[in-house]
Design an enzyme around this catalytic site. Structure first.
Site, PDB file in Angstrom:
ATOM      1  N   HIS A   5      65.017  94.122 -79.935  1.00  0.00           N
ATOM      2  CA  HIS A   5      63.816  93.918 -78.745  1.00  0.00           C
ATOM      3  C   HIS A   5      62.518  93.506 -79.125  1.00  0.00           C
ATOM      4  O   HIS A   5      62.141  94.260 -79.624  1.00  0.00           O
ATOM      5  CB  HIS A   5      64.047  94.514 -77.888  1.00  0.00           C
ATOM      6  N   ARG A   6      62.262  92.891 -78.334  1.00  0.00           N
ATOM      7  CA  ARG A   6      60.609  92.133 -78.767  1.00  0.00           C
ATOM      8  C   ARG A   6      59.728  92.553 -80.500  1.00  0.00           C
ATOM      9  O   ARG A   6      59.015  92.436 -80.745  1.00  0.00           O
ATOM     10  CB  ARG A   6      58.981  93.554 -78.995  1.00  0.00           C
ATOM     11  N   GLU A  24      62.219  86.223 -72.602  1.00  0.00           N
ATOM     12  CA  GLU A  24      62.120  86.968 -70.482  1.00  0.00           C
ATOM     13  C   GLU A  24      61.299  86.481 -70.189  1.00  0.00           C
ATOM     14  O   GLU A  24      60.221  86.179 -70.295  1.00  0.00           O
ATOM     15  CB  GLU A  24      62.452  88.660 -70.746  1.00  0.00           C
ATOM     16  N   LYS A  63      58.446  86.297 -67.577  1.00  0.00           N
ATOM     17  CA  LYS A  63      57.005  88.446 -67.210  1.00  0.00           C
ATOM     18  C   LYS A  63      56.753  87.765 -65.868  1.00  0.00           C
ATOM     19  O   LYS A  63      55.460  87.489 -65.521  1.00  0.00           O
ATOM     20  CB  LYS A  63      56.649  88.853 -68.407  1.00  0.00           C
ATOM     21  N   GLU A  75      64.601  89.146 -78.724  1.00  0.00           N
ATOM     22  CA  GLU A  75      63.938  89.304 -77.428  1.00  0.00           C
ATOM     23  C   GLU A  75      62.254  89.170 -77.126  1.00  0.00           C
ATOM     24  O   GLU A  75      61.830  90.206 -77.916  1.00  0.00           O
ATOM     25  CB  GLU A  75      64.765  90.062 -76.248  1.00  0.00           C
ATOM     26  N   ASP A 112      58.649  88.387 -74.200  1.00  0.00           N
ATOM     27  CA  ASP A 112      58.577  88.257 -73.035  1.00  0.00           C
ATOM     28  C   ASP A 112      57.413  87.278 -72.843  1.00  0.00           C
ATOM     29  O   ASP A 112      56.423  87.906 -73.936  1.00  0.00           O
ATOM     30  CB  ASP A 112      58.065  90.021 -72.989  1.00  0.00           C
TER      31      ASP A 112
HETATM   32  O1  G3P Z   1      65.238  92.470 -72.015  1.00  0.00           O
HETATM   33  C1  G3P Z   1      65.129  93.829 -72.161  1.00  0.00           C
HETATM   34  C2  G3P Z   1      63.860  94.344 -71.911  1.00  0.00           C
HETATM   35  O2  G3P Z   1      63.292  93.880 -72.272  1.00  0.00           O
HETATM   36  C3  G3P Z   1      63.445  94.333 -70.823  1.00  0.00           C
HETATM   37  O3  G3P Z   1      62.231  95.553 -70.052  1.00  0.00           O
HETATM   38  O4  G3P Z   1      60.221  96.084 -70.341  1.00  0.00           O
HETATM   39  O5  G3P Z   1      61.459  95.914 -72.105  1.00  0.00           O
HETATM   40  O6  G3P Z   1      60.466  93.985 -70.521  1.00  0.00           O
HETATM   41  P1  G3P Z   1      61.229  95.270 -70.546  1.00  0.00           P
HETATM   42 CA    CA Z   2      61.399  92.404 -72.131  1.00  0.00          CA
END
Ligand code: G3P
Ligand code: CA
Length: 245
Positions: free
Chosen positions: A9-10, A111, A113, A36, A38
């Site tokens: 995540h990121r 993702e 945004k 993952e 954004d």
């Molecule tokens: O993709 C899962 C998660 O990243 C979604 O929420 O706010 O972390 O981008 P956020």
């Molecule tokens: Ca995200």
């Protein structure tokens, strides 16, 4: 052995500044099988990787991503907020991340945004970039903006989409099938074993977010999820090495 996608995540955001090349590279070293990130647009229409719509938390200045040119964004320090050691880190372009993962057996979850800021033309730009880099098989596009994902699917039926959601949905697998999505990306507390099974029966994967506790990871693995989005890919890699054999 059932394999679980370990989606960083990121990037490896527990130990590196999120959404930087350092975080992405480190996540691969720690055993991630996916990343993952954004995606947003600069004022001059370039695809850049940053989570917040504003710059104050992770880029050390005031203002909005949408109002800065890519050159202005590239001049910002995206690492010092996390630790002085990362002062060289910049806001990456999508091309830099493609260059890192292309040709590797790594799932790339982009993702969009585009909930708070609509980013006109973003879908077309991302799809063009994915096609230019021949990344159609490696990429899965996600968003909380499901209308945008439907638009992506119409523009590029060959690229997978995933529905992000926070709250429980009624028969999310039927909704995903209607939108021709390939995956559900629910908040971790919105997942049930029955829904995971029903989704899988329709060929739809479930990848919950953001799961950092090994007990929660194990519970979700036992529910049958196909992947987990986590800040700590090393923890999930160690767990899956033991529990999915
Ligand atoms: O993709 C899962 C998660 O990243 C979604 O929420 O706010 O972390 O981008 P956020
Ligand atoms: Ca995200």
């Amino acid at each position: 052995m059932r394999s679980i996608d370990i989606i960083a995540h990121r990037g490896a955001s527990a130990i590196c500044p999120e959404n930087t090349m350092a975080a992405f590279e480190r996540s691969l070293q720690l055993g991630a099988t996916g990343i993952e990130t954004d995606v947003q647009l600069s004022s001059d229409g370039r695809l850049v990787l940053i989570h917040d719509e504003t710059l104050s938390r992770t880029a050390g200045t005031e203002g909005w991503v949408k109002d800065k040119s890519v050159e202005e964004l590239r001049s910002l320090d995206a690492g010092t907020w996390f630790h002085a050691h990362f002062a060289v880190e910049r806001i990456p372009s999508l091309d830099e991340l493609f260059d890192l993962v292309r040709g590797k057996n790594i799932l790339l979850n982009l993702e969009l945004k585009n909930g708070m800021v609509s980013y006109k033309g973003m879908e077309e730009k991302i799809i063009k970039a994915v096609r230019d880099w021949d990344m159609e098989q490696q990429v899965i596009l996600s968003s909380f903006n499901h209308a945008s994902l439907v638009k992506c699917k119409r523009l590029a039926p060959e690229i997978r989409t995933a529905l992000l959601y926070m709250e429980k949905l009624y028969r999310p697998y039927d909704y995903a099938a209607k939108l021709e999505a390939s995956a559900l990306h629910p908040y971790k507390l919105a997942v049930t074993q029955e829904e995971v099974a029903s989704a899988l029966a329709q060929g739809i994967a479930t990848h919950p977010f953001t799961v950092n506790d090994p007990v929660e990871m194990l519970a979700l693995i036992n529910m049958g999820v196909q992947g987990i989005i986590t800040d700590v890919p090393d923890v999930l890699a160690a767990l899956t090495a033991v529990h999915t054999r």
